[in-house]
Design an enzyme around this catalytic site. Structure first.
Site: not given
Ligand code: T1G
Length: 695
Positions: A410, A431, A443, A481
């Site tokens: 991540s 991801h 992602e 993130n």
């Protein structure tokens, strides 16, 4: 681009809609259809008319790109095309295959009869674009299939299959064989029998207790669609169909459509529609490279992510080999997967045959050698660089030289993982977002060495899983993130300055977020945020970090998983309850730092958290981590609960005006947050030039 054309099959005229890729009703296309309808009406040799679509659709609706431009209002508008068909003196039959949506379905509703191939997707999805059917759909569909079914379709925007909706009265025939042949034969039959022309405008709206139906739908919409103006107006329009003469109902629909198409929500929802499609167009990737065939996919690690990914793969019909070196973990993973499908069957979302098909696709084993035939391997083990590098080394010993290898990390450095590989070109990041079988976002992390073939394989997998794949470069946290860190930083700092966690959550949920930051972190696990803060506070000591979240974690308060985090949770419940112990720990931390307390209003909470997203998004764009601003919007809307009717962080900043965004950020940058809210260079640059993020 061609548009509609007219052919003759004996005494039946066939008008073919032909505006690739979905036969959208642009002004030129609308004009061409009307001209052919009138020509067929005037031709004495023609006894009936069939409308059919070329390519993979009957018609995907109005040309959305024309909205808010003069072309959308140029006559004949879509409603007039439907009215032309309805007004003809000869039978007009709509022959539908694959897709009849929006204005396309409304055109078909203006025809006297409708036939379809099985499996066609029938919908009035306008509400998803922040509008409502504006070409008679709210008035004709209730007359075709009854008020209840029509209301469900119009308010949800969800499709029904042609065979499912046929019994409700929409289609006279489902044609199993050649649609054109069947439709021409049906048209000739109608003409031969001198059947009356069925004009839906002349029929009543069918259904019982219609006023109760409208009232109950209004209540359901008010609960479910906070922030979205269109659903409630859809109910108004169907109510008009029930209560008003047809032409008055049509006028009400048109007026409501013109109001909605100007709303900020509709513009944002249309942006989101096109942004998801733009994301699949990847710069510097040769479009002819289609990626590897995916006959078998292996997943390494049967934890929450690994088992969720395995479910998503099997749901998409892909054979999947799920391995874990630990037998107990593998058993837990398999049990989780089987429970997910059993629950789906119990809830009627999956039939037993579908469950059996999925189970047959799933292989679970502790033997890593079982991945030898995989075309793609997805690593989903513990989020630690050393562990991942070791796993990749073991994977490479078992797979073909051309097998694509993906890490589900991540935030860790995909280039570092690739550098440890014998063939970095075949490595990329995939991801997934938890739960991987539910969340639409994927992602796709393009490392420095990632080949076009590997990247194209990731994009093809996203399409196969019906996920939205967004390609991003390598940085800490990729797109989502990385932005989340800045959003959370502001949320934590706001509490240090005097806001309560619940006030922060409530302000952002009232603004439209699906879940406030603290309820979200309590659900995801405060310990995950703690680990990231520990790492980032070393790598970026210049940034301010609130200390109170660490105090809660040191007390073992990780959120729902431990029964208490920022909030308290009763066993088995996800309800976030006030917790004096958390308040005490926060107050103690703030006091120990001597931070002056103040009243923090909801407007400041929203502004600092939301603009922190756009500001970090500007840096991500500037560094080339994201190819375009709309990709950043797609990530945050589909993966992080940003309200879709606000378009995404970058769209929201554009709508605010980037000069205002700069001014608001600067007003905060003088306080304790320092440079964390100072405007990013690209933001300042675009604002000074009077440009937007979304060009
Ligand atoms: N207008 C313009 N472009 C459209 C379009 C539309 N209606 N529908 C699709 N496209 C483009 C899309 O951007 C993409 O472009 C390409 O077609 C393939 O789309 C008066 C006012 C029909 C189920 O909301 O749901 O009618 O990326 O990748 O997966 O009341 O497209 O190739 O450049 O999605 O096979 C109502 C929207 C309009 C349907 C096909 N209709 N479209 O899915 O292909 S408002 C809709 C879809 C209206 C009336 C009102 C899907 C699809 P590009 P795609 P797909």
């Amino acid at each position: 681009m061609t548009i509609a054309h007219l052919d003759h099959h004996g005494d039946v005229a066939v008008i073919t809609l032909d505006n690739p890729p979905v036969n959208a009703l642009s002004h030129a296309h609308r004009t061409s259809i009307v001209n052919h309808l009138k020509a067929a009406e005037a031709d004495p040799a023609v006894r009936a008319i069939v409308l059919i679509g070329a390519g993979d659709a009957f018609c995907g609706g109005a040309e959305i790109r024309e909205f808010n431009t003069p072309a959308a209002l140029a006559e004949p508008i879509t409603r007039q095309v439907a009215e032309t068909a309805e007004g003809l003196g000869k039978p007009v039959i709509a022959a539908i295959h694959k897709v009849a949506m929006g204005g396309g379905l409304e055109l078909a509703l203006g025809c006297h009869y409708r036939v379809a191939s099985p499996g066609a997707s029938i919908a009035l999805p306008e509400v998803k674009l922040g509008i409502l059917p504006g070409a008679g759909g709210t008035q004709r569909l209730p007359r075709a299939v009854g008020a209840k079914a029509a209301l469900d379709m119009i308010v949800s925007g969800e499709p029904m299959t042609s065979q499912a909706i046929a019994p409700l009265g929409l289609f006279e025939q489902i044609i199993e064989g050649d649609l054109l042949e069947g439709a021409v034969a049906f048209a000739r039959q109608i003409a031969d029998r001198g059947m009356p022309l069925r004009r839906l405008r002349e029929e009543p709206v069918r259904g019982e207790n219609l006023s109760d139906l409208i009232a109950s739908t209004r209540e359901q919409v008010a609960r479910q669609w906070r922030g979205y103006p269109a659903p409630a107006r859809c109910v108004d329009a169907v109510e008009a169909a029930i209560k008003l003469p047809f032409d008055e109902g049509i006028r009400f629909e048109r007026k409501t459509f013109l109001e909605l198409v100007e709303t900020a929500e509709s513009r944002a929802l249309r942006h989101a529609f096109f942004a998801e499609r733009a994301a699949s167009k990847v710069p510097r990737l040769d479009p002819s490279v289609r990626g590897h065939r995916l006959d078998t996919v292996a997943v390494i690690g049967a934890g929450t992510m690994g088992s969720g990914i395995a479910i998503a793969l099997a749901n998409a019909g892909l054979p999947v080999v799920l391995t874990d070196s630990d037998a107990a973990s593998l058993a837990r993973g398999r049990a989780h997967i089987e429970r997910a499908w059993t629950t789906a069957v119990e809830r009627g979302r999956l039939d037993p045959a579908g469950q059996a098909r999925r189970l047959a696709l799933l292989t679970t084993t502790t033997e890593l050698a079982a991945i030898a035939s995989a075309d793609l391997v997805i690593e989903a083990v513990y989020e630690d660089m050393a562990v991942k590098k070791a796993v990749f080394e073991r994977i490479e010993a078992h797979v073909r030289a051309d097998t694509i290898l993906a890490t589900n990390t991540s935030s860790l450095d995909v280039d570092a993982i690739a550098a440890a590989s014998s063939n970095p070109a075949r490595i990329l990041g995939l991801h997934f977002f938890s739960p991987a079988n539910v969340m639409r976002l994927l992602e796709i992390v393009r490392g420095r060495a990632t080949s076009d073939d590997a990247l194209a394989t990731g994009l093809a997998l996203a399409r196969r899983l019906r996920k939205v794949g967004v390609v991003c470069g390598v940085c800490d946290g990729f797109i989502g993130n990385r932005m989340l860190e800045e959003y959370l930083r502001q949320a934590y700092l706001l509490v240090e300055e005097g806001a309560t966690p619940r006030a922060v959550d409530e302000a952002l949920e009232a603004w439209g977020f699906a879940m406030g930051p603290f309820r979200m972190m309590d659900m995801a696990g405060q310990d995950i945020g703690w680990a990231i803060r520990k790492r980032l506070s070393v790598e970026h000591p210049e940034k301010p970090y609130a200390q109170w979240p660490d105090r809660l974690c040191e007390a073992g308060r990780f959120g729902q998983k431990t029964g208490a985090g920022v909030y308290r949770y009763e066993p088995g419940s996800r309800d976030a309850l006030p917790d004096p112990e958390a308040d005490r720990l926060i107050a103690a931390s703030v006091r120990a730092q001597g931070i002056a307390q103040r009243v923090v209003g909801a407007a400041e909470i929203v502004e600092r958290c939301v603009l922190a997203l756009a500001n970090e998004g500007a840096r991500i764009l500037d560094e080339g981590i994201a190819a375009r601003a709309s990709d950043i919007d797609v990530v945050y809307v589909t993966g992080y609960g940003f309200p879709r009717y606000r378009g995404g962080p970058m769209w929201h900043a554009d709508a605010m005006g980037l000069d205002s965004v700069v001014e608001r950020l600067q007003s905060y940058a003088t306080t304790r947050m320092g440079q964390t809210l100072s405007p990013a260079p690209l933001l300042v640059q675009r604002a000074a030039a009077g440009h937007r993020f979304n060009t």
